[in-house]
Design a protein around this motif. Structure first.
Motif, PDB file in Angstrom:
ATOM      1  N   GLU A 107     -13.850  -4.851  -3.790  1.00  0.00           N
ATOM      2  CA  GLU A 107     -12.531  -4.241  -3.617  1.00  0.00           C
ATOM      3  C   GLU A 107     -11.482  -4.973  -4.442  1.00  0.00           C
ATOM      4  OE1 GLU A 107     -11.297  -3.676   0.380  1.00  0.00           O
ATOM      5  OE2 GLU A 107     -12.932  -2.299   0.867  1.00  0.00           O
ATOM      6  N   ALA A 108     -11.527  -6.301  -4.434  1.00  0.00           N
ATOM      7  CA  ALA A 108     -10.558  -7.071  -5.222  1.00  0.00           C
ATOM      8  C   ALA A 108     -10.761  -6.837  -6.713  1.00  0.00           C
ATOM      9  CB  ALA A 108     -10.692  -8.555  -4.890  1.00  0.00           C
ATOM     10  N   LEU A 109     -12.001  -6.699  -7.131  1.00  0.00           N
ATOM     11  CA  LEU A 109     -12.294  -6.457  -8.539  1.00  0.00           C
ATOM     12  C   LEU A 109     -11.714  -5.116  -8.975  1.00  0.00           C
ATOM     13  CD1 LEU A 109     -13.873  -7.831 -10.871  1.00  0.00           C
ATOM     14  CD2 LEU A 109     -15.809  -6.387 -10.243  1.00  0.00           C
ATOM     15  N   ALA A 110     -11.845  -4.116  -8.118  1.00  0.00           N
ATOM     16  CA  ALA A 110     -11.284  -2.804  -8.450  1.00  0.00           C
ATOM     17  C   ALA A 110      -9.778  -2.877  -8.601  1.00  0.00           C
ATOM     18  CB  ALA A 110     -11.662  -1.792  -7.369  1.00  0.00           C
ATOM     19  N   HIS A 111      -9.126  -3.632  -7.719  1.00  0.00           N
ATOM     20  CA  HIS A 111      -7.669  -3.755  -7.801  1.00  0.00           C
ATOM     21  C   HIS A 111      -7.253  -4.530  -9.040  1.00  0.00           C
ATOM     22  CE1 HIS A 111      -3.610  -5.247  -6.898  1.00  0.00           C
ATOM     23  NE2 HIS A 111      -3.492  -4.162  -6.155  1.00  0.00           N
ATOM     24  N   ASP A 112      -7.970  -5.603  -9.365  1.00  0.00           N
ATOM     25  CA  ASP A 112      -7.601  -6.419 -10.521  1.00  0.00           C
ATOM     26  C   ASP A 112      -7.824  -5.675 -11.831  1.00  0.00           C
ATOM     27  OD1 ASP A 112      -6.942  -8.416  -8.783  1.00  0.00           O
ATOM     28  OD2 ASP A 112      -8.744  -9.614  -9.121  1.00  0.00           O
ATOM     29  N   ILE A 113      -8.914  -4.946 -11.933  1.00  0.00           N
ATOM     30  CA  ILE A 113      -9.255  -4.297 -13.190  1.00  0.00           C
ATOM     31  C   ILE A 113      -8.464  -3.014 -13.394  1.00  0.00           C
ATOM     32  CG2 ILE A 113     -11.100  -3.213 -14.509  1.00  0.00           C
ATOM     33  CD1 ILE A 113     -11.282  -6.265 -14.331  1.00  0.00           C
ATOM     34  N   SER A 114      -8.353  -2.186 -12.355  1.00  0.00           N
ATOM     35  CA  SER A 114      -7.721  -0.875 -12.517  1.00  0.00           C
ATOM     36  C   SER A 114      -6.256  -0.857 -12.098  1.00  0.00           C
ATOM     37  CB  SER A 114      -8.489   0.176 -11.704  1.00  0.00           C
ATOM     38  OG  SER A 114      -8.304  -0.037 -10.306  1.00  0.00           O
ATOM     39  N   GLY A 115      -5.846  -1.822 -11.276  1.00  0.00           N
ATOM     40  CA  GLY A 115      -4.484  -1.797 -10.766  1.00  0.00           C
ATOM     41  C   GLY A 115      -4.299  -0.846  -9.606  1.00  0.00           C
ATOM     42  N   HIS A 116      -5.370  -0.188  -9.165  1.00  0.00           N
ATOM     43  CA  HIS A 116      -5.297   0.768  -8.058  1.00  0.00           C
ATOM     44  C   HIS A 116      -5.958   0.172  -6.819  1.00  0.00           C
ATOM     45  CE1 HIS A 116      -3.844   4.014 -10.593  1.00  0.00           C
ATOM     46  NE2 HIS A 116      -4.808   3.763 -11.449  1.00  0.00           N
ATOM     47  N   ASP A 117      -5.558   0.686  -5.666  1.00  0.00           N
ATOM     48  CA  ASP A 117      -6.212   0.294  -4.418  1.00  0.00           C
ATOM     49  C   ASP A 117      -7.566   0.976  -4.317  1.00  0.00           C
ATOM     50  OD1 ASP A 117      -4.208  -1.215  -2.389  1.00  0.00           O
ATOM     51  OD2 ASP A 117      -3.102   0.100  -3.733  1.00  0.00           O
ATOM     52  N   ALA A 118      -8.517   0.269  -3.732  1.00  0.00           N
ATOM     53  CA  ALA A 118      -9.870   0.802  -3.608  1.00  0.00           C
ATOM     54  C   ALA A 118     -10.456   0.364  -2.264  1.00  0.00           C
ATOM     55  CB  ALA A 118     -10.756   0.331  -4.759  1.00  0.00           C
ATOM     56  N   LYS A 119     -11.429   1.136  -1.811  1.00  0.00           N
ATOM     57  CA  LYS A 119     -12.165   0.796  -0.589  1.00  0.00           C
ATOM     58  C   LYS A 119     -13.633   1.063  -0.853  1.00  0.00           C
ATOM     59  CE  LYS A 119     -12.420   1.660   4.399  1.00  0.00           C
ATOM     60  NZ  LYS A 119     -12.283   0.251   4.775  1.00  0.00           N
ATOM     61  N   ARG A 217      -5.707   6.863  -7.036  1.00  0.00           N
ATOM     62  CA  ARG A 217      -5.039   6.833  -8.335  1.00  0.00           C
ATOM     63  C   ARG A 217      -3.538   7.028  -8.212  1.00  0.00           C
ATOM     64  NH1 ARG A 217      -7.732  10.956 -12.269  1.00  0.00           N
ATOM     65  NH2 ARG A 217      -5.956  10.241 -13.508  1.00  0.00           N
ATOM     66  N   LEU A 218      -3.077   7.558  -7.095  1.00  0.00           N
ATOM     67  CA  LEU A 218      -1.642   7.746  -6.910  1.00  0.00           C
ATOM     68  C   LEU A 218      -0.997   6.446  -6.439  1.00  0.00           C
ATOM     69  CD1 LEU A 218      -1.570  11.230  -5.151  1.00  0.00           C
ATOM     70  CD2 LEU A 218      -1.041  10.739  -7.530  1.00  0.00           C
ATOM     71  N   TYR A 219       0.243   6.251  -6.829  1.00  0.00           N
ATOM     72  CA  TYR A 219       1.028   5.115  -6.370  1.00  0.00           C
ATOM     73  C   TYR A 219       2.049   5.602  -5.338  1.00  0.00           C
ATOM     74  CZ  TYR A 219      -0.694   2.976 -10.717  1.00  0.00           C
ATOM     75  OH  TYR A 219      -1.478   2.500 -11.737  1.00  0.00           O
ATOM     76  N   ALA A 220       2.449   4.711  -4.464  1.00  0.00           N
ATOM     77  CA  ALA A 220       3.502   5.012  -3.490  1.00  0.00           C
ATOM     78  C   ALA A 220       4.769   4.287  -3.919  1.00  0.00           C
ATOM     79  CB  ALA A 220       3.083   4.580  -2.088  1.00  0.00           C
ATOM     80  N   TYR A 221       5.803   5.051  -4.270  1.00  0.00           N
ATOM     81  CA  TYR A 221       7.062   4.480  -4.759  1.00  0.00           C
ATOM     82  C   TYR A 221       8.143   4.627  -3.692  1.00  0.00           C
ATOM     83  CZ  TYR A 221       4.855   4.650  -9.374  1.00  0.00           C
ATOM     84  OH  TYR A 221       4.012   4.484 -10.440  1.00  0.00           O
ATOM     85  N   GLN A 271      -2.859   1.049   5.507  1.00  0.00           N
ATOM     86  CA  GLN A 271      -2.547  -0.032   4.569  1.00  0.00           C
ATOM     87  C   GLN A 271      -2.766   0.378   3.122  1.00  0.00           C
ATOM     88  OE1 GLN A 271      -5.398  -2.756   6.405  1.00  0.00           O
ATOM     89  NE2 GLN A 271      -3.709  -4.026   7.144  1.00  0.00           N
ATOM     90  N   LEU A 272      -3.059   1.649   2.884  1.00  0.00           N
ATOM     91  CA  LEU A 272      -3.379   2.140   1.551  1.00  0.00           C
ATOM     92  C   LEU A 272      -2.379   3.222   1.135  1.00  0.00           C
ATOM     93  CD1 LEU A 272      -7.232   2.388   2.034  1.00  0.00           C
ATOM     94  CD2 LEU A 272      -6.042   0.759   0.559  1.00  0.00           C
ATOM     95  N   PRO A 273      -2.198   3.449  -0.181  1.00  0.00           N
ATOM     96  CA  PRO A 273      -1.206   4.429  -0.651  1.00  0.00           C
ATOM     97  C   PRO A 273      -1.707   5.862  -0.483  1.00  0.00           C
ATOM     98  CG  PRO A 273      -2.342   3.464  -2.516  1.00  0.00           C
ATOM     99  CD  PRO A 273      -2.844   2.739  -1.302  1.00  0.00           C
ATOM    100  N   VAL A 274      -1.715   6.341   0.744  1.00  0.00           N
ATOM    101  CA  VAL A 274      -2.212   7.680   1.042  1.00  0.00           C
ATOM    102  C   VAL A 274      -1.076   8.515   1.616  1.00  0.00           C
ATOM    103  CG1 VAL A 274      -4.529   6.790   1.486  1.00  0.00           C
ATOM    104  CG2 VAL A 274      -2.940   7.083   3.390  1.00  0.00           C
TER     105      VAL A 274
END
Length: 761
Positions: A107-119, A217-221, A271-274
């Protein structure tokens, strides 16, 4: 180049070391030029020496040094990633290796590489099966208020669902509505039969070697202290969004703890941008209010949340209502909206754009009033809040003027009813608009400007109601306003029009307006139908252009239309002088002609006068860079790179310009397309065309099915020069991030596991 003065200093020192006789003989400056070039190289060596210490550490090194430091650690650096991801990859290599194969690391690798939240979903844990003697006993899970006890050992150890209490591999317990609604998602607690198909977006999940990688892939602004809109006919009910749209409310993602945290636990949905579902809101209200959204009362320019028990909130459409009497005072709404990237007005960091020196002095504007009506001296007006500014007046500019929004704010300029916001410029004037949202008005530029620059601006493109039941021309806001498109109408003479990271309605010239150069980058430009489907063309956009075109056209069809007019109207047309607007019988006849059965023919003959164009320019050069254009275009000259032109593009001067690494519609008239892909006009290339929807303007993952005569390796998702997707969200590099993440997962995944990539939103 670094602005440290080394180039000049070394050039001057070397020049002064030369004997004076040689300096005196250098009348042509050739020797001085050679010494200057040597000075540049000396400066480069000096900078390298100065950076030796910093370049020894991954946190402070220059970008070029990242692969070299990675080589020291034998890191498999992925070349298609940006420097941010590569720097994180090298910096965390040791931590990654110590925790290789764990869910926390993936999960941390996905966030570091893509910049997106992952589960990460371990699908083998969700297989239905018969329990055997080595399985730990589960038994009945005790319940508290209808839910499994959170401290029950079976729940803690993952042997029973957190919300449903369903035992691992067992029959589904459907008594919890929220847990049941999570079936077939990243938060599924039920067991499934084995699926032996190849793992894809929605199939081939549940099998022993399958590992689900759910990526949001979506961000929460965030939007702070916005002005909610009260619903007409329903006193006390408001929309969170100040434009009056129904939008889903989103949740801000939690700060990633990463694999280095000893107390890491898998992220919950809240806890995720949903987008917030009703079931989640009912199940976890305390985790969402006021963290994700709240209704506040303003006091001293700061809003304080009201008690949520006094409110009814529907997070799926972004509305709230007071259960009792509406409180006195100024009501404000705080919420998060979902979007694919920082394009348009959204409180985004202006540092995303090239640095721009704004004029001084700076004047603060706040509270919904205070916008200028005249700017005679160089000045910047900075809007300091996100409230609504109703019905701003026209502006006259005779200097270098800027109207900007402070970072992390999104002011809304809203007109009611639909009006024209006129900004008049004097010769030599310059205008900058930044960070604001304009709704229900056409922005009309008149006079003369040296330059006009729009940065992180949204000129509301409107929302078509074609998908409503029953279909309508436009959607409506909660207070009954038609969401008609706002157009940028250029009646002025402009030297340079620059649009950066904006969302725009149609952009076009009217009357004698012109722009020498139009440069649009990282933006979305959209036109929506302004007339019912199957009906006649819209009302005249530029009646003067239509009159001039009919008067001077040699087209046989145009001449036939003129011949069908009455003698008096033909006489008035012969006397017409451009660019004055026709009046009297001539104006009446032209409007009737446009709205009659010959309207479609007129729109084809004179698109700048009647057509629903996204871009309409009869002169100048249009430069599109990483831009998505939804709708037909008619330009004089066009140069486009890494763009999406989803409808027919016509170019008057097809001998100049270039369209490269782009997607364009079949039937377009373009000059020398280079490495471009072709699609039919106006097909479903995007997840949504409706402005206000979270995936608006984002290319759908199935877009390749629309390609006309594709080659073996052609893909719209990888059409850009660097292999990323073209259009406004090119900078997100979704295709490259997924490719790079897949390569890193080969290094750190558990042996025998196969990733299944799933776009969770």
């Amino acid at each position: 180049m670094a602005d440290d003065g080394y180039d000049v200093w070394y050039a001057e020192r070397l020049w002064n070391l030369l004997p004076a006789v040689y300096r005196d003989l250098d009348t042509g400056g050739a020797l001085r030029e050679i010494i200057g070039r040597i000075g540049v190289q000396a400066a480069t060596v000096r900078r390298s020496i100065d950076r030796l210490s910093d370049n020894a550490f991954i946190e402070t090194c220059d970008d070029w040094a990242i692969p070299y430091l990675g080589e020291l650690l034998a890191t498999r650096t992925v070349s298609c990633l940006d420097t941010r991801a590569q720097r994180l990859d090298v910096a965390n290599t040791i931590h990654y290796r110590r925790r290789a194969g764990t869910v926390a690391l993936l999960e941390a690798l996905a966030h570091d590489i893509s910049g997106h939240d992952a589960k990460i979903g371990e699908f083998f844990r969700r297989l239905g099966r018969t329990r055997h003697q080595f399985d730990p006993p589960v038994g009945l899970v005790p319940r508290v208020n209808g839910e499994p006890a959170p401290l029950d050992p079976a729940v803690i150890e993952g042997l029973a669902g957190q919300h449903t209490g369903t035992p691992a591999g067992g029959l589904a317990d459907l008594r919890n509505a929220y847990g049941a609604a999570n079936a077939h998602s990243a938060f599924d607690e039920f067991a499934h039969t084995a699926d032996f198909r190849r793992g894809r977006q929605s199939t081939g999940w549940h099998n022993i070697p399958k590992l689900g990688v759910f990526v949001w892939r979506l961000y929460a602004y965030p939007i702070h202290d916005a002005t909610p809109v009260e619903r007409t006919g329903c006193a006390g009910q408001f929309s969170f969004d100040p434009t009056g749209r129904d939008i889903p409310l989103f949740i801000p993602s939690r700060p990633p703890s990463g694999p280095r945290s000893d107390d890491w636990v898998a992220a919950e949905e809240w806890q995720l941008p949903v987008a917030v579902r009703v079931g989640l809101w009912k199940a976890r209200p305390d985790q969402l209010y006021p963290r994700a959204f709240f209704v506040g009362l303003v006091a001293g320019n700061v809003s304080a949340p009201v008690d949520r028990t006094t409110l009814w909130i529907d997070p799926t459409i972004g509305r709230f209502r007071f259960l009792g009497a509406t409180p006195l005072g100024q009501i404000a709404s705080d919420y998060h909206f979902g979007f694919s990237g920082p394009v348009g007005a959204g409180g985004f960091d202006p540092r995303l754009l090239p640095e721009l020196a704004l004029p001084t002095p700076k004047v603060a504007v706040s509270g919904g009033t205070g916008l200028p009506t005249s700017v005679a001296n160089d000045k910047t007006f900075e809007i300091a809040d996100s409230v609504t500014y109703p019905n701003p007046g026209n502006i006259s500019v005779s200097a270098n003027a800027a109207i900007t929004a402070r970072a992390e704010t999104r002011p809304l300029l809203r007109w009611k009813p639909h009006k024209i916001w006129r900004i008049n410029g004097q010769p030599g004037s310059r205008l900058t608009l930044q960070g604001m949202h304009l709704q229900n008005a056409d922005l009309r530029l008149t006079g003369e400007f040296d330059s006009v620059r729009l940065r992180l601006v949204t000129l509301d493109p409107g929302s078509s109601g074609a998908g409503d039941t029953p279909p309508t021309l436009y959607q409506k806001t909660v207070d009954g306003i038609d969401l008609a498109p706002g157009r940028l109408l250029i009646e002025a003479r402009i030297g340079e029009l620059i649009i950066e990271r904006c969302i725009m309605g149609p952009i076009r010239t009217v009357l004698t307006g012109s722009a020498d150069t139009i440069r649009i980058s990282d933006s979305i430009v959209q036109s929506i139908p302004s007339h019912p489907a199957g009906a006649n063309p819209p009302a005249l956009i530029d009646i003067a252009s239509l009159a001039a075109g009919l008067k001077t056209s040699n087209n046989p069809q145009a001449k036939a239309l003129v011949a069908g007019l009455t003698a008096a109207v033909q006489k008035a047309l012969a006397k017409y002088v451009y660019p004055h607007n026709p009046t009297g019988a001539l104006a009446t006849a032209l409007r009737a002609l446009a709205l009659g059965p010959n309207g479609p023919l007129l729109a084809k003959l004179f698109p700048l006068a009647l057509g629903d164009l996204a871009l309409g320019f009869s002169s100048g050069t249009v430069q599109l860079i990483r831009t998505t254009v939804m709708g037909p275009t008619y330009t004089h000259r066009l140069a486009a790179s890494e763009c999406v032109l989803d409808d027919i593009a016509q170019v008057e001067d097809a001998q100049h310009g270039c369209v490269r690494f782009s997607v364009y519609a079949q039937g377009s008239q373009l000059h020398a397309p280079y490495r471009c892909l072709v699609v039919p006009p106006h097909v479903a290339l995007f997840d949504s065309r409706v402005f206000g929807r979270p995936p608006y303007g984002r290319l759908t993952r199935d877009a390749d099915v629309f390609l006309v005569a594709p080659g073996p390796h052609d893909s719209i998702q990888a059409c850009a020069e660097d292999g990323a997707e073209p259009g406004a969200f090119h900078s997100e590099r979704a295709n490259l991030k997924r490719r790079g993440l897949a390569q890193k997962y080969l290094e750190y995944m558990p042996i025998g596991q196969t990733p299944v990539w799933i776009d969770a939103d």
